[in-house]
Design a protein around this motif. Sequence first.
Motif, PDB file in Angstrom:
ATOM      1  N   CYS A   1      59.956 -36.343  14.416  1.00  0.00           N
ATOM      2  CA  CYS A   1      59.912 -35.387  13.300  1.00  0.00           C
ATOM      3  C   CYS A   1      60.430 -36.040  12.016  1.00  0.00           C
ATOM      4  O   CYS A   1      59.858 -35.832  10.944  1.00  0.00           O
ATOM      5  CB  CYS A   1      60.729 -34.147  13.628  1.00  0.00           C
ATOM      6  SG  CYS A   1      59.966 -33.080  14.862  1.00  0.00           S
ATOM      7  N   LEU A   2      61.483 -36.827  12.125  1.00  0.00           N
ATOM      8  CA  LEU A   2      62.012 -37.508  10.945  1.00  0.00           C
ATOM      9  C   LEU A   2      61.008 -38.510  10.386  1.00  0.00           C
ATOM     10  O   LEU A   2      60.855 -38.634   9.169  1.00  0.00           O
ATOM     11  CB  LEU A   2      63.328 -38.206  11.288  1.00  0.00           C
ATOM     12  CG  LEU A   2      64.534 -37.288  11.475  1.00  0.00           C
ATOM     13  CD1 LEU A   2      65.741 -38.094  11.946  1.00  0.00           C
ATOM     14  CD2 LEU A   2      64.858 -36.557  10.193  1.00  0.00           C
ATOM     15  N   VAL A   3      60.317 -39.214  11.271  1.00  0.00           N
ATOM     16  CA  VAL A   3      59.301 -40.164  10.818  1.00  0.00           C
ATOM     17  C   VAL A   3      58.181 -39.429  10.086  1.00  0.00           C
ATOM     18  O   VAL A   3      57.693 -39.882   9.044  1.00  0.00           O
ATOM     19  CB  VAL A   3      58.760 -40.976  12.013  1.00  0.00           C
ATOM     20  CG1 VAL A   3      57.509 -41.737  11.633  1.00  0.00           C
ATOM     21  CG2 VAL A   3      59.837 -41.918  12.530  1.00  0.00           C
ATOM     22  N   ALA A   4      57.780 -38.256  10.606  1.00  0.00           N
ATOM     23  CA  ALA A   4      56.726 -37.480   9.953  1.00  0.00           C
ATOM     24  C   ALA A   4      57.170 -37.002   8.574  1.00  0.00           C
ATOM     25  O   ALA A   4      56.398 -37.050   7.608  1.00  0.00           O
ATOM     26  CB  ALA A   4      56.335 -36.293  10.834  1.00  0.00           C
ATOM     27  N   VAL A   5      58.421 -36.570   8.448  1.00  0.00           N
ATOM     28  CA  VAL A   5      58.935 -36.098   7.155  1.00  0.00           C
ATOM     29  C   VAL A   5      58.973 -37.257   6.154  1.00  0.00           C
ATOM     30  O   VAL A   5      58.590 -37.104   4.987  1.00  0.00           O
ATOM     31  CB  VAL A   5      60.331 -35.458   7.328  1.00  0.00           C
ATOM     32  CG1 VAL A   5      61.006 -35.252   5.989  1.00  0.00           C
ATOM     33  CG2 VAL A   5      60.222 -34.156   8.080  1.00  0.00           C
ATOM     34  N   VAL A   6      59.410 -38.412   6.602  1.00  0.00           N
ATOM     35  CA  VAL A   6      59.453 -39.582   5.712  1.00  0.00           C
ATOM     36  C   VAL A   6      58.046 -39.978   5.278  1.00  0.00           C
ATOM     37  O   VAL A   6      57.814 -40.326   4.111  1.00  0.00           O
ATOM     38  CB  VAL A   6      60.174 -40.760   6.414  1.00  0.00           C
ATOM     39  CG1 VAL A   6      59.979 -42.052   5.653  1.00  0.00           C
ATOM     40  CG2 VAL A   6      61.644 -40.446   6.577  1.00  0.00           C
ATOM     41  N   ALA A   7      57.065 -39.891   6.176  1.00  0.00           N
ATOM     42  CA  ALA A   7      55.681 -40.231   5.826  1.00  0.00           C
ATOM     43  C   ALA A   7      55.128 -39.266   4.784  1.00  0.00           C
ATOM     44  O   ALA A   7      54.477 -39.682   3.823  1.00  0.00           O
ATOM     45  CB  ALA A   7      54.815 -40.217   7.083  1.00  0.00           C
ATOM     46  N   VAL A   8      55.396 -37.978   4.940  1.00  0.00           N
ATOM     47  CA  VAL A   8      54.909 -36.988   3.970  1.00  0.00           C
ATOM     48  C   VAL A   8      55.570 -37.215   2.612  1.00  0.00           C
ATOM     49  O   VAL A   8      54.911 -37.172   1.564  1.00  0.00           O
ATOM     50  CB  VAL A   8      55.164 -35.558   4.492  1.00  0.00           C
ATOM     51  CG1 VAL A   8      54.935 -34.525   3.402  1.00  0.00           C
ATOM     52  CG2 VAL A   8      54.274 -35.270   5.686  1.00  0.00           C
ATOM     53  N   CYS A   9      56.868 -37.492   2.600  1.00  0.00           N
ATOM     54  CA  CYS A   9      57.571 -37.743   1.331  1.00  0.00           C
ATOM     55  C   CYS A   9      57.035 -38.996   0.641  1.00  0.00           C
ATOM     56  O   CYS A   9      56.885 -39.018  -0.575  1.00  0.00           O
ATOM     57  CB  CYS A   9      59.070 -37.887   1.580  1.00  0.00           C
ATOM     58  SG  CYS A   9      59.866 -36.334   2.022  1.00  0.00           S
ATOM     59  N   SER A  10      56.723 -40.018   1.417  1.00  0.00           N
ATOM     60  CA  SER A  10      56.202 -41.238   0.803  1.00  0.00           C
ATOM     61  C   SER A  10      54.810 -41.012   0.214  1.00  0.00           C
ATOM     62  O   SER A  10      54.462 -41.602  -0.795  1.00  0.00           O
ATOM     63  CB  SER A  10      56.179 -42.385   1.817  1.00  0.00           C
ATOM     64  OG  SER A  10      55.201 -42.148   2.802  1.00  0.00           O
ATOM     65  N   LEU A  11      54.012 -40.141   0.826  1.00  0.00           N
ATOM     66  CA  LEU A  11      52.696 -39.825   0.259  1.00  0.00           C
ATOM     67  C   LEU A  11      52.838 -39.148  -1.097  1.00  0.00           C
ATOM     68  O   LEU A  11      52.125 -39.460  -2.039  1.00  0.00           O
ATOM     69  CB  LEU A  11      51.902 -38.934   1.213  1.00  0.00           C
ATOM     70  CG  LEU A  11      51.327 -39.616   2.447  1.00  0.00           C
ATOM     71  CD1 LEU A  11      50.668 -38.578   3.351  1.00  0.00           C
ATOM     72  CD2 LEU A  11      50.336 -40.678   2.056  1.00  0.00           C
TER      73      LEU A  11
END
Length: 79
Positions: A15-25
Motif C-alpha cells: 500500500c505504501l508503494v502504491a501511495v508513493v507511485a501515485v504521488c510521484s505521478l
Amino acid sequence: MKKKTVLKLLFIASCLVAVVAVCSLFYNNETSTLDSLAFQNVEALASGENDDNAICVGYGSVDCRTYKVKYKVTDFSLD
C-alpha cells in the motif's frame, strides 16, 4: 501467528508503494507544466532581441543597436 504478521506487513508495504507511485505521478505532471512554462518564458524573452527594423533618433539614454539615443521606434505587426 507469524504468517499473519508477515502478510500484514507485506500488505502495508505494498500500500505504501502504491501511495508513493501515485504521488510521484502527480509530481511529474507539475514539473512538466513548469518546464513548459519556463520554456515559453525563454522563447518570449529571446524573441524581439533583434532591432533590425528599429529607427533610432537623437542622442539620449535609450539603448538602440548598442548606441544611446533619445527615441527608439519599432514597427508593430499583427502577424
